[in-house]
Design a protein around this motif. Structure first.
Motif, PDB file in Angstrom:
ATOM      1  N   ALA A   1      -5.071  -6.792   2.617  1.00 50.46           N
ATOM      2  CA  ALA A   1      -6.520  -6.926   3.015  1.00 50.46           C
ATOM      3  C   ALA A   1      -6.487  -6.145   4.419  1.00 50.46           C
ATOM      4  CB  ALA A   1      -6.971  -8.130   3.312  1.00 50.46           C
ATOM      5  N   GLU A   2      -5.641  -6.227   5.198  1.00 54.09           N
ATOM      6  CA  GLU A   2      -5.518  -5.746   6.600  1.00 54.09           C
ATOM      7  C   GLU A   2      -5.743  -4.133   6.632  1.00 54.09           C
ATOM      8  OE1 GLU A   2      -2.201  -5.086  10.146  1.00 54.09           O
ATOM      9  OE2 GLU A   2      -2.368  -7.100   9.136  1.00 54.09           O
ATOM     10  N   TYR A   3      -4.737  -3.612   5.352  1.00 50.60           N
ATOM     11  CA  TYR A   3      -4.681  -2.084   5.344  1.00 50.60           C
ATOM     12  C   TYR A   3      -5.955  -1.718   4.466  1.00 50.60           C
ATOM     13  CZ  TYR A   3      -2.526   2.390   4.319  1.00 50.60           C
ATOM     14  OH  TYR A   3      -2.378   3.656   4.200  1.00 50.60           O
ATOM     15  N   ILE A   4      -6.617  -2.460   3.651  1.00 57.19           N
ATOM     16  CA  ILE A   4      -7.821  -1.955   3.216  1.00 57.19           C
ATOM     17  C   ILE A   4      -8.979  -1.741   4.295  1.00 57.19           C
ATOM     18  CG2 ILE A   4      -9.803  -2.772   1.653  1.00 57.19           C
ATOM     19  CD1 ILE A   4      -7.454  -4.027  -0.088  1.00 57.19           C
ATOM     20  N   LYS A   5      -9.029  -2.720   5.138  1.00 60.99           N
ATOM     21  CA  LYS A   5      -9.957  -2.591   6.397  1.00 60.99           C
ATOM     22  C   LYS A   5      -9.627  -1.735   7.224  1.00 60.99           C
ATOM     23  CE  LYS A   5     -10.642  -7.727   6.031  1.00 60.99           C
ATOM     24  NZ  LYS A   5     -10.549  -8.885   7.011  1.00 60.99           N
ATOM     25  N   LYS A   6      -8.434  -1.466   7.627  1.00 62.01           N
ATOM     26  CA  LYS A   6      -8.175  -0.556   8.588  1.00 62.01           C
ATOM     27  C   LYS A   6      -8.305   1.101   8.255  1.00 62.01           C
ATOM     28  CE  LYS A   6      -3.971   1.002  11.395  1.00 62.01           C
ATOM     29  NZ  LYS A   6      -2.642   0.739  11.571  1.00 62.01           N
ATOM     30  N   TYR A   7      -8.046   1.371   6.950  1.00 66.51           N
ATOM     31  CA  TYR A   7      -8.339   2.547   6.320  1.00 66.51           C
ATOM     32  C   TYR A   7      -9.515   2.898   5.480  1.00 66.51           C
ATOM     33  CZ  TYR A   7      -3.951   3.333   8.637  1.00 66.51           C
ATOM     34  OH  TYR A   7      -2.959   3.512   9.514  1.00 66.51           O
ATOM     35  N   ASN A   8     -10.350   1.605   5.349  1.00 61.26           N
ATOM     36  CA  ASN A   8     -11.560   1.709   4.400  1.00 61.26           C
ATOM     37  C   ASN A   8     -11.286   2.197   3.071  1.00 61.26           C
ATOM     38  OD1 ASN A   8     -13.378   1.180   6.703  1.00 61.26           O
ATOM     39  ND2 ASN A   8     -12.974   3.183   7.692  1.00 61.26           N
ATOM     40  N   ILE A   9     -10.461   1.450   2.514  1.00 62.09           N
ATOM     41  CA  ILE A   9      -9.973   1.665   1.153  1.00 62.09           C
ATOM     42  C   ILE A   9     -11.278   1.246   0.295  1.00 62.09           C
ATOM     43  CG2 ILE A   9      -8.129   1.284  -0.687  1.00 62.09           C
ATOM     44  CD1 ILE A   9      -7.203   2.950   1.618  1.00 62.09           C
ATOM     45  N   THR A  10     -11.618   1.959  -0.995  1.00 59.25           N
ATOM     46  CA  THR A  10     -12.827   1.534  -1.489  1.00 59.25           C
ATOM     47  C   THR A  10     -12.425   1.414  -3.003  1.00 59.25           C
ATOM     48  OG1 THR A  10     -13.467   3.771  -1.757  1.00 59.25           O
ATOM     49  CG2 THR A  10     -14.335   2.535  -0.056  1.00 59.25           C
ATOM     50  N   THR A  11     -11.158   1.822  -3.580  1.00 65.47           N
ATOM     51  CA  THR A  11     -10.863   1.789  -4.933  1.00 65.47           C
ATOM     52  C   THR A  11      -9.238   1.525  -5.013  1.00 65.47           C
ATOM     53  OG1 THR A  11     -10.165   3.947  -5.209  1.00 65.47           O
ATOM     54  CG2 THR A  11     -12.520   3.422  -5.674  1.00 65.47           C
ATOM     55  N   VAL A  12      -9.096   0.891  -6.124  1.00 68.02           N
ATOM     56  CA  VAL A  12      -7.404   0.454  -6.290  1.00 68.02           C
ATOM     57  C   VAL A  12      -6.791   1.759  -6.466  1.00 68.02           C
ATOM     58  CG1 VAL A  12      -5.977  -0.673  -7.966  1.00 68.02           C
ATOM     59  CG2 VAL A  12      -8.053  -1.831  -7.475  1.00 68.02           C
ATOM     60  N   ALA A  13      -7.420   2.720  -7.173  1.00 67.27           N
ATOM     61  CA  ALA A  13      -6.672   4.087  -7.001  1.00 67.27           C
ATOM     62  C   ALA A  13      -6.174   4.566  -5.705  1.00 67.27           C
ATOM     63  CB  ALA A  13      -7.312   5.160  -7.934  1.00 67.27           C
ATOM     64  N   GLN A  14      -7.053   4.563  -4.733  1.00 69.12           N
ATOM     65  CA  GLN A  14      -6.817   4.858  -3.357  1.00 69.12           C
ATOM     66  C   GLN A  14      -5.520   4.140  -2.674  1.00 69.12           C
ATOM     67  OE1 GLN A  14     -10.971   4.342  -1.657  1.00 69.12           O
ATOM     68  NE2 GLN A  14     -10.314   6.329  -0.606  1.00 69.12           N
ATOM     69  N   LEU A  15      -5.689   2.883  -3.010  1.00 69.28           N
ATOM     70  CA  LEU A  15      -4.854   1.970  -2.361  1.00 69.28           C
ATOM     71  C   LEU A  15      -3.252   2.357  -2.983  1.00 69.28           C
ATOM     72  CD1 LEU A  15      -4.300  -0.347  -0.716  1.00 69.28           C
ATOM     73  CD2 LEU A  15      -4.621  -1.936  -2.506  1.00 69.28           C
ATOM     74  N   VAL A  16      -3.049   2.641  -4.417  1.00 67.49           N
ATOM     75  CA  VAL A  16      -1.852   2.702  -4.876  1.00 67.49           C
ATOM     76  C   VAL A  16      -1.311   4.219  -4.930  1.00 67.49           C
ATOM     77  CG1 VAL A  16      -2.021   0.739  -6.421  1.00 67.49           C
ATOM     78  CG2 VAL A  16      -2.763   3.087  -7.299  1.00 67.49           C
ATOM     79  N   GLU A  17      -2.327   5.254  -4.411  1.00 69.38           N
ATOM     80  CA  GLU A  17      -1.942   6.413  -4.509  1.00 69.38           C
ATOM     81  C   GLU A  17      -1.676   6.798  -2.966  1.00 69.38           C
ATOM     82  OE1 GLU A  17      -5.076   8.629  -6.384  1.00 69.38           O
ATOM     83  OE2 GLU A  17      -4.407   7.918  -8.325  1.00 69.38           O
ATOM     84  N   ASP A  18      -1.878   5.898  -2.058  1.00 67.00           N
ATOM     85  CA  ASP A  18      -1.721   6.256  -0.788  1.00 67.00           C
ATOM     86  C   ASP A  18      -0.162   6.306  -0.554  1.00 67.00           C
ATOM     87  OD1 ASP A  18      -1.544   5.708   2.171  1.00 67.00           O
ATOM     88  OD2 ASP A  18      -3.477   4.929   2.114  1.00 67.00           O
ATOM     89  N   GLN A  19       0.153   7.628   0.229  1.00 65.19           N
ATOM     90  CA  GLN A  19       1.518   7.825   0.676  1.00 65.19           C
ATOM     91  C   GLN A  19       2.047   7.065   1.520  1.00 65.19           C
ATOM     92  OE1 GLN A  19       3.293   9.841  -1.281  1.00 65.19           O
ATOM     93  NE2 GLN A  19       1.331   9.586  -2.641  1.00 65.19           N
ATOM     94  N   GLU A  20       1.214   6.569   2.784  1.00 62.93           N
ATOM     95  CA  GLU A  20       1.648   5.796   3.680  1.00 62.93           C
ATOM     96  C   GLU A  20       1.873   4.142   3.584  1.00 62.93           C
ATOM     97  OE1 GLU A  20       2.145   7.502   6.737  1.00 62.93           O
ATOM     98  OE2 GLU A  20       1.996   9.092   5.442  1.00 62.93           O
ATOM     99  N   PHE A  21       1.387   3.633   2.432  1.00 60.92           N
ATOM    100  CA  PHE A  21       1.435   2.273   1.912  1.00 60.92           C
ATOM    101  C   PHE A  21       1.890   2.197   0.628  1.00 60.92           C
ATOM    102  CE2 PHE A  21      -0.791  -1.744   1.025  1.00 60.92           C
ATOM    103  CZ  PHE A  21      -0.091  -2.357   2.166  1.00 60.92           C
ATOM    104  N   SER A  22       3.218   1.652   0.557  1.00 60.15           N
ATOM    105  CA  SER A  22       3.775   1.238  -0.725  1.00 60.15           C
ATOM    106  C   SER A  22       3.487   0.069  -1.359  1.00 60.15           C
ATOM    107  CB  SER A  22       5.398   1.165  -0.677  1.00 60.15           C
ATOM    108  OG  SER A  22       5.687   2.537  -0.098  1.00 60.15           O
TER     109      SER A  22
END
Length: 75
Positions: A22-43
């Motif tokens: 949740a902290e990461y989602i908020k910090k980087y304004n993630i809006t989709t699951v795909a963005q979250l799992v494809e992010d290179q900075e966050f495993s």
């Protein structure tokens, strides 16, 4: 029904809890699951992938659930 605790593990492969994700989602304004799992900075969700939607134990405690909770302002 009680909401899951912030320390509930969601991504078991990377040892990430609801609070971590949740902290990461908020910090980087993630809006989709795909963005979250494809992010290179966050495993997250890159190994077994069970956490994407169905949950590690098939219980629905997933990345999609955390993203929805953040979007709705529950966490």
């Amino acid at each position: 029904m009680q909401p899951p605790a912030p320390d509930t593990l969601i991504c078991y492969c990377n040892d990430l809890t609801i609070a971590d994700i949740a902290e990461y989602i908020k910090k980087y304004n993630i809006t989709t699951v795909a963005q979250l799992v494809e992010d290179q900075e966050f495993s997250c969700g890159n190994s077994c992938e069970a956490c994407h939607e169905e949950g590690y134990r098939g219980d629905g405690y997933s990345l999609a659930m955390v993203l929805g909770m953040v979007k709705r302002g529950y966490i």
